[in-house]
Design a protein around this motif. Structure first.
Motif, PDB file in Angstrom:
ATOM      1  N   GLY A   1     -31.263  59.860 104.557  1.00 54.13           N
ATOM      2  CA  GLY A   1     -30.662  60.890 105.404  1.00 54.13           C
ATOM      3  C   GLY A   1     -29.722  61.738 104.559  1.00 54.13           C
ATOM      4  O   GLY A   1     -29.836  61.763 103.321  1.00 54.13           O
TER       5      GLY A   1
ATOM      6  N   GLY B   1     -27.628  59.529 102.019  1.00 52.42           N
ATOM      7  CA  GLY B   1     -28.472  58.910 100.992  1.00 52.42           C
ATOM      8  C   GLY B   1     -29.003  59.933 100.008  1.00 52.42           C
ATOM      9  O   GLY B   1     -29.003  59.704  98.789  1.00 52.42           O
TER      10      GLY B   1
ATOM     11  N   LYS C   1     -37.491  54.700 105.463  1.00 53.14           N
ATOM     12  CA  LYS C   1     -38.564  54.067 106.248  1.00 53.14           C
ATOM     13  C   LYS C   1     -39.528  55.071 106.877  1.00 53.14           C
ATOM     14  O   LYS C   1     -40.687  54.735 107.143  1.00 53.14           O
ATOM     15  CB  LYS C   1     -37.968  53.152 107.314  1.00 53.14           C
ATOM     16  CG  LYS C   1     -37.214  53.829 108.420  1.00 53.14           C
ATOM     17  CD  LYS C   1     -36.888  52.759 109.457  1.00 53.14           C
ATOM     18  CE  LYS C   1     -35.765  53.177 110.338  1.00 53.14           C
ATOM     19  NZ  LYS C   1     -35.338  52.119 111.233  1.00 53.14           N
ATOM     20  N   ASN C   2     -39.076  56.288 107.082  1.00 57.12           N
ATOM     21  CA  ASN C   2     -39.964  57.305 107.671  1.00 57.12           C
ATOM     22  C   ASN C   2     -40.960  57.849 106.653  1.00 57.12           C
ATOM     23  O   ASN C   2     -40.851  57.584 105.458  1.00 57.12           O
ATOM     24  CB  ASN C   2     -39.136  58.482 108.208  1.00 57.12           C
ATOM     25  CG  ASN C   2     -38.415  58.106 109.484  1.00 57.12           C
ATOM     26  OD1 ASN C   2     -38.924  57.336 110.291  1.00 57.12           O
ATOM     27  ND2 ASN C   2     -37.225  58.647 109.659  1.00 57.12           N
TER      28      ASN C   2
ATOM     29  N   LYS D   1     -33.232  63.484 110.669  1.00 65.76           N
ATOM     30  CA  LYS D   1     -32.117  63.886 111.540  1.00 65.76           C
ATOM     31  C   LYS D   1     -31.515  65.211 111.059  1.00 65.76           C
ATOM     32  O   LYS D   1     -31.207  66.085 111.860  1.00 65.76           O
ATOM     33  CB  LYS D   1     -31.052  62.800 111.611  1.00 65.76           C
ATOM     34  CG  LYS D   1     -29.942  63.151 112.586  1.00 65.76           C
ATOM     35  CD  LYS D   1     -28.982  62.009 112.813  1.00 65.76           C
ATOM     36  CE  LYS D   1     -29.556  61.027 113.815  1.00 65.76           C
ATOM     37  NZ  LYS D   1     -28.662  59.879 114.021  1.00 65.76           N
TER      38      LYS D   1
ATOM     39  N   GLY E   1     -27.602  71.064 114.156  1.00 64.68           N
ATOM     40  CA  GLY E   1     -27.201  72.437 114.468  1.00 64.68           C
ATOM     41  C   GLY E   1     -28.298  73.212 115.176  1.00 64.68           C
ATOM     42  O   GLY E   1     -28.511  74.380 114.866  1.00 64.68           O
TER      43      GLY E   1
ATOM     44  N   CYS F   1     -28.716  73.645 111.118  1.00 59.64           N
ATOM     45  CA  CYS F   1     -27.896  72.804 110.243  1.00 59.64           C
ATOM     46  C   CYS F   1     -26.525  73.413 109.899  1.00 59.64           C
ATOM     47  O   CYS F   1     -26.378  74.192 108.965  1.00 59.64           O
ATOM     48  CB  CYS F   1     -28.613  72.433 108.954  1.00 59.64           C
ATOM     49  SG  CYS F   1     -27.645  71.224 108.011  1.00 59.64           S
TER      50      CYS F   1
ATOM     51  N   GLY G   1     -27.235  55.350 108.527  1.00 58.68           N
ATOM     52  CA  GLY G   1     -26.806  56.129 109.698  1.00 58.68           C
ATOM     53  C   GLY G   1     -26.358  55.250 110.853  1.00 58.68           C
ATOM     54  O   GLY G   1     -26.157  54.035 110.705  1.00 58.68           O
TER      55      GLY G   1
ATOM     56  N   ASP H   1     -29.736  49.569 111.405  1.00 55.89           N
ATOM     57  CA  ASP H   1     -30.065  48.460 110.490  1.00 55.89           C
ATOM     58  C   ASP H   1     -28.890  48.117 109.567  1.00 55.89           C
ATOM     59  O   ASP H   1     -28.686  46.953 109.213  1.00 55.89           O
ATOM     60  CB  ASP H   1     -31.288  48.814 109.615  1.00 55.89           C
ATOM     61  CG  ASP H   1     -32.537  49.039 110.448  1.00 55.89           C
ATOM     62  OD1 ASP H   1     -32.417  49.075 111.692  1.00 55.89           O
ATOM     63  OD2 ASP H   1     -33.630  49.181 109.869  1.00 55.89           O
TER      64      ASP H   1
ATOM     65  N   ALA I   1     -26.760  61.487 122.235  1.00 54.52           N
ATOM     66  CA  ALA I   1     -25.472  61.475 121.518  1.00 54.52           C
ATOM     67  C   ALA I   1     -25.657  62.016 120.114  1.00 54.52           C
ATOM     68  O   ALA I   1     -26.537  61.567 119.377  1.00 54.52           O
ATOM     69  CB  ALA I   1     -24.946  60.050 121.452  1.00 54.52           C
TER      70      ALA I   1
HETATM   71  C1  FAD Z   1     -29.125  66.531 117.483  1.00 51.88           C
HETATM   72  C2  FAD Z   1     -28.105  66.382 116.402  1.00 51.88           C
HETATM   73  C3  FAD Z   1     -27.499  67.504 115.873  1.00 51.88           C
HETATM   74  C4  FAD Z   1     -26.516  67.364 114.890  1.00 51.88           C
HETATM   75  N1  FAD Z   1     -25.980  68.495 114.355  1.00 51.88           N
HETATM   76  C5  FAD Z   1     -25.023  68.376 113.392  1.00 51.88           C
HETATM   77  C6  FAD Z   1     -24.507  69.540 112.758  1.00 51.88           C
HETATM   78  O1  FAD Z   1     -24.977  70.662 112.972  1.00 51.88           O
HETATM   79  N2  FAD Z   1     -23.497  69.363 111.858  1.00 51.88           N
HETATM   80  C7  FAD Z   1     -23.008  68.105 111.529  1.00 51.88           C
HETATM   81  O2  FAD Z   1     -22.088  68.023 110.721  1.00 51.88           O
HETATM   82  N3  FAD Z   1     -23.540  66.996 112.057  1.00 51.88           N
HETATM   83  C8  FAD Z   1     -24.546  67.097 112.972  1.00 51.88           C
HETATM   84  N4  FAD Z   1     -25.107  65.963 113.499  1.00 51.88           N
HETATM   85  C9  FAD Z   1     -24.653  64.642 112.975  1.00 51.88           C
HETATM   86  C10 FAD Z   1     -25.300  64.362 111.610  1.00 51.88           C
HETATM   87  O3  FAD Z   1     -26.680  64.649 111.672  1.00 51.88           O
HETATM   88  C11 FAD Z   1     -25.102  62.914 111.173  1.00 51.88           C
HETATM   89  O4  FAD Z   1     -23.746  62.570 111.231  1.00 51.88           O
HETATM   90  C12 FAD Z   1     -25.645  62.708 109.755  1.00 51.88           C
HETATM   91  O5  FAD Z   1     -27.028  62.982 109.729  1.00 51.88           O
HETATM   92  C13 FAD Z   1     -25.392  61.305 109.255  1.00 51.88           C
HETATM   93  O6  FAD Z   1     -26.007  61.180 107.990  1.00 51.88           O
HETATM   94  P1  FAD Z   1     -26.430  59.748 107.420  1.00 51.88           P
HETATM   95  O7  FAD Z   1     -27.118  60.017 106.146  1.00 51.88           O
HETATM   96  O8  FAD Z   1     -25.269  58.828 107.433  1.00 51.88           O
HETATM   97  O9  FAD Z   1     -27.467  59.157 108.492  1.00 51.88           O
HETATM   98  P2  FAD Z   1     -28.885  59.714 108.976  1.00 51.88           P
HETATM   99  O10 FAD Z   1     -28.969  61.166 108.762  1.00 51.88           O
HETATM  100  O11 FAD Z   1     -29.046  59.161 110.328  1.00 51.88           O
HETATM  101  O12 FAD Z   1     -29.926  59.030 107.972  1.00 51.88           O
HETATM  102  C14 FAD Z   1     -30.189  57.661 107.953  1.00 51.88           C
HETATM  103  C15 FAD Z   1     -31.561  57.461 107.317  1.00 51.88           C
HETATM  104  O13 FAD Z   1     -31.752  56.086 107.033  1.00 51.88           O
HETATM  105  C16 FAD Z   1     -33.083  55.731 107.334  1.00 51.88           C
HETATM  106  N5  FAD Z   1     -33.119  54.280 107.594  1.00 51.88           N
HETATM  107  C17 FAD Z   1     -32.483  53.619 108.576  1.00 51.88           C
HETATM  108  N6  FAD Z   1     -32.698  52.309 108.475  1.00 51.88           N
HETATM  109  C18 FAD Z   1     -33.493  52.120 107.385  1.00 51.88           C
HETATM  110  C19 FAD Z   1     -34.069  50.986 106.767  1.00 51.88           C
HETATM  111  N7  FAD Z   1     -33.882  49.754 107.241  1.00 51.88           N
HETATM  112  N8  FAD Z   1     -34.826  51.153 105.663  1.00 51.88           N
HETATM  113  C20 FAD Z   1     -35.058  52.402 105.160  1.00 51.88           C
HETATM  114  N9  FAD Z   1     -34.543  53.520 105.705  1.00 51.88           N
HETATM  115  C21 FAD Z   1     -33.763  53.382 106.815  1.00 51.88           C
HETATM  116  C22 FAD Z   1     -33.404  56.561 108.559  1.00 51.88           C
HETATM  117  O14 FAD Z   1     -34.792  56.691 108.782  1.00 51.88           O
HETATM  118  C23 FAD Z   1     -32.705  57.867 108.238  1.00 51.88           C
HETATM  119  O15 FAD Z   1     -33.562  58.760 107.550  1.00 51.88           O
HETATM  120  C24 FAD Z   1     -26.113  66.075 114.450  1.00 51.88           C
HETATM  121  C25 FAD Z   1     -26.754  64.952 114.984  1.00 51.88           C
HETATM  122  C26 FAD Z   1     -27.741  65.084 115.940  1.00 51.88           C
HETATM  123  C27 FAD Z   1     -28.417  63.855 116.486  1.00 51.88           C
END
Ligand code: FAD
Length: 410
Positions: free
Chosen positions: A10, A13, A32-33, A39, A44, A48, A163, A175, A351
Motif C-alpha cells: 500500500g 509499503g 497479496k493482491n 486502496k 480522494g 488522491c 494497513g 493481518d 470507514a
Molecule cells: C475511500 C478512501 C479514501 C481515502 N482517501 C484518502 C485521501 O484522499 N487522503 C488521505 O490522506 N488518506 C485517504 N484515505 C486513507 C488512506 O488511504 C490510508 O490511510 C492509507 O492507504 C494507509 O496506507 P497503508 O500503506 O498503511 O495501508 P493500505 O493502503 O491499506 O495498504 C496495505 C496493503 O497491505 C496489503 N496486505 C495486507 N495484508 C497482507 C498480507 N498478509 N500479505 C501481503 N499483503 C498484505 C493489502 O493488500 C494492501 O495493499 C482514504 C481511505 C479510503 C478507504
C-alpha cells in the motif's frame, strides 16, 4: 546482501521500499493482491489527496490519536518532503482549498504509477499474489515469512505495512494486528473512523441527499460536549455524513461504540437567536396572510420544508398572523437546535480509516521499530495513529515509511 521484506504494497509499503532500496538494501515487497496500491487508487474520490500543504503545527493538530508519537517522523519526512519526492519523480501537484494536495491530473492512478516507477527504478523486487500468513523470528534474529500457498522466505528485517481494516476489499484485513499479537505486542482495539453516523429519527430518510453548507453541529454525551464545528454535512438514508460528520467521527467514534450521543444541528449559525428572531419577524410581517407552509421556503431548502413544518408543531395551513409568540420561539429554537439521536457508526466498509492498531508504546517513534523485537518495524495505518481528512492519513503513511526505511540497519 542483507534482505528487507516489506509485507503490504500500500502507500506505506511502496514508499518505504523505494527509500530502503535507494540505500542499497535488497528489498522484497510482498503484496497479496494482483496489484499494489488498491486502496491508494480509491483515495480522494479517485483523485488522491496525497498530503496537506499546511504548517507543521496544523499537521500535528490534524492527528487525533497519538500526535506526539509522530513528532519525529513528521519532522524527518515533512509534507514538503512528500511533495518534493513526488515532484522529483515527475508528478505535477496542485494545492486546493484547505491546503489539500492533489496531482494536477486529478488521477490517483498517476500517483500510483509514480510510486511503481520509482520502485522499479530503485530495484525493488515486487511479489504480487503473495499473502503472508505467518511471521516468526529465528534465534539468530532473522525472520521467516510463511505464505498462504506454503512457500517460505527469509529476511533480515521486516516492515509490516498491512494497513487497517477499513474497505477490506482493497486487501487491508488487519493481518498486521495478528502478526504483532503473535510477537506478544499490544493492539489498541480497532474501530471505524472517518465514518458516517446512523441516526434514529425517521425524518432523516426524507432528507436523504440533502447537503447543507455553512451549518454548525454539536455532539454531546449528556451535558458533555464532545465535538463542535462549522461546515458542510449531508443526509443519507441511514443518517448523516459529509465532511463535518466524518471529522466528528474521529473524535466520537469510541464513545459511540458504547452509547448513543446527541447531535444538535444549528441551521443558522451566523445569526444569534435575537438576529434570527428579527429575521423571522420580518418575514412574518411581510406575509401575514399567507399559510405557514408557503413561507417556510424562504428559510430552508425545499427538502427541509415539510420536515421543519412537522417538527415545529405548527399546522402547515395556519395563517402567519395566527402564529403565537410561543410557536414562533419554538420554530426559532428548532432552527438553532435540530436534535438527532446518533445510534452508532456505519461499518468498516464505509470507514476511510481504522482507529486503533498496534500500540505506539511498543514502537520506537524515531525508527518505527518494535521495542520488543529488533528488526521488526510497523508503518502506516497498522499503527494506532489516525488523522482527520485532508491528506493527513497518507502523510502518516509516508512519514512512518520514511522513518523505517532510513533507520533499518543491515
Ligand atoms: C475511500 C478512501 C479514501 C481515502 N482517501 C484518502 C485521501 O484522499 N487522503 C488521505 O490522506 N488518506 C485517504 N484515505 C486513507 C488512506 O488511504 C490510508 O490511510 C492509507 O492507504 C494507509 O496506507 P497503508 O500503506 O498503511 O495501508 P493500505 O493502503 O491499506 O495498504 C496495505 C496493503 O497491505 C496489503 N496486505 C495486507 N495484508 C497482507 C498480507 N498478509 N500479505 C501481503 N499483503 C498484505 C493489502 O493488500 C494492501 O495493499 C482514504 C481511505 C479510503 C478507504
Amino acid at each position: 546482501m542483507a534482505t528487507l521484506a516489506i509485507v503490504g504494497g500500500g502507500a506505506a509499503g511502496m514508499l518505504a521500499s523505494v527509500f530502503a532500496a535507494r540505500r542499497g538494501l535488497e528489498v522484497h515487497l510482498y503484496e497479496k493482491n494482483e496489484k499494489t496500491g488498491k486502496k491508494l487508487y480509491i483515495t480522494g474520490k479517485g483523485r488522491c489527496n496525497l498530503t496537506n500543504a499546511c504548517s507543521m503545527e496544523d499537521l500535528l493538530e490534524s492527528v487525533k490519536s497519538n500526535p506526539k508519537f509522530l513528532y519525529s517522523a513528521f519532522y524527518g519526512f515533512t509534507n514538503q518532503d512528500a511533495m518534493d519526492f513526488f515532484e522529483k519523480e515527475g508528478l505535477e501537484l496542485k494545492v486546493e482549498r484547505g491546503g489539500r494536495v492533489f496531482p494536477v491530473s486529478d488521477r490517483s492512478a498517476d500517483v500510483l504509477d509514480t510510486l511503481r516507477r520509482s520502485m522499479k527504478k530503485a530495484g525493488v523486487h515486487i511479489h504480487l499474489h503473495s499473502e503472508v500468513k505467518k511471521l516468526r523470528q529465528e534465534p539468530d534474529g532473522s525472520f521467516v515469512l510463511e505464505f498462504s500457498e506454503g512457500a517460505k522466505k527469509e529476511a533480515d528485517a521486516v516492515f509490516v505495512a498491512t494497513g487497517g481494516v477499513s474497505y477490506t476489499s482493497t486487501g487491508s484485513t488487519g493481518d498486521g494486528y495478528r502478526f504483532a499479537e503473535d510477537f506478544g505486542m499490544k493492539i489498541v482495539y480497532p474501530c471505524p473512523s472517518l465514518v458516517p453516523f446512523n441516526v434514529r429519527e425517521e425524518f432523516v430518510k426524507e432528507l436523504q441527499g440533502l447537503s447543507l453548507k455553512n451549518v454548525s453541529i454539536q455532539i454531546a454525551d449528556g451535558r458533555k460536549v464532545l465535538y463542535e464545528d462549522f461546515g458542510e454535512m449531508l443526509f443519507t438514508h441511514f443518517g448523516v455524513s459529509g465532511p463535518l460528520i466524518l471529522t466528528a467521527s474521529s473524535v466520537c467514534a469510541r464513545k459511540l461504540k458504547e452509547k448513543e450521543l446527541k447531535l444538535t444541528l444549528d441551521l443558522k449559525p451566523a445569526l444569534s437567536e435575537e438576529q434570527l428572531d428579527a429575521r423571522i419577524l420580518r418575514e412574518f410581517e411581510n406575509n401575514r396572510n399567507r399559510q405557514f407552509k408557503n413561507v417556510l421556503p424562504s428559510f430552508f431548502p425545499a427538502k427541509l420544508v415539510p420536515v421543519m413544518q412537522k417538527l415545529s408543531g405548527i399546522s402547515a395551513d395556519k395563517k402567519i398572523h395566527e402564529i403565537t409568540k410561543e410557536e414562533r420561539f419554538r420554530f426559532l429554537r428548532l432552527m438553532k437546535g435540530l436534535e438527532m439521536t446518533v445510534t452508532g457508526l456505519r461499518g468498516y466498509n464505509e470507514a476511510i480509516i481504522t482507529k486503533g492498531g498496534v500500540s505506539v508504546r511498543e514502537i520506537n517513534p524515531s525508527t518505527m521499530e518494535s521495542k520488543k523485537v529488533p528488526g521488526l518495524f510497523f508503518i502506516g495505518e497498522v499503527l494506532d495513529l489516525d488523522a482527520v481528512t485532508g491528506g493527513f492519513n497518507l502523510q502518516i503513511a509516508w512519514s512512518t515509511a520514511y522513518a523505517a526505511a532510513n533507520a533499518v540497519k543491515m
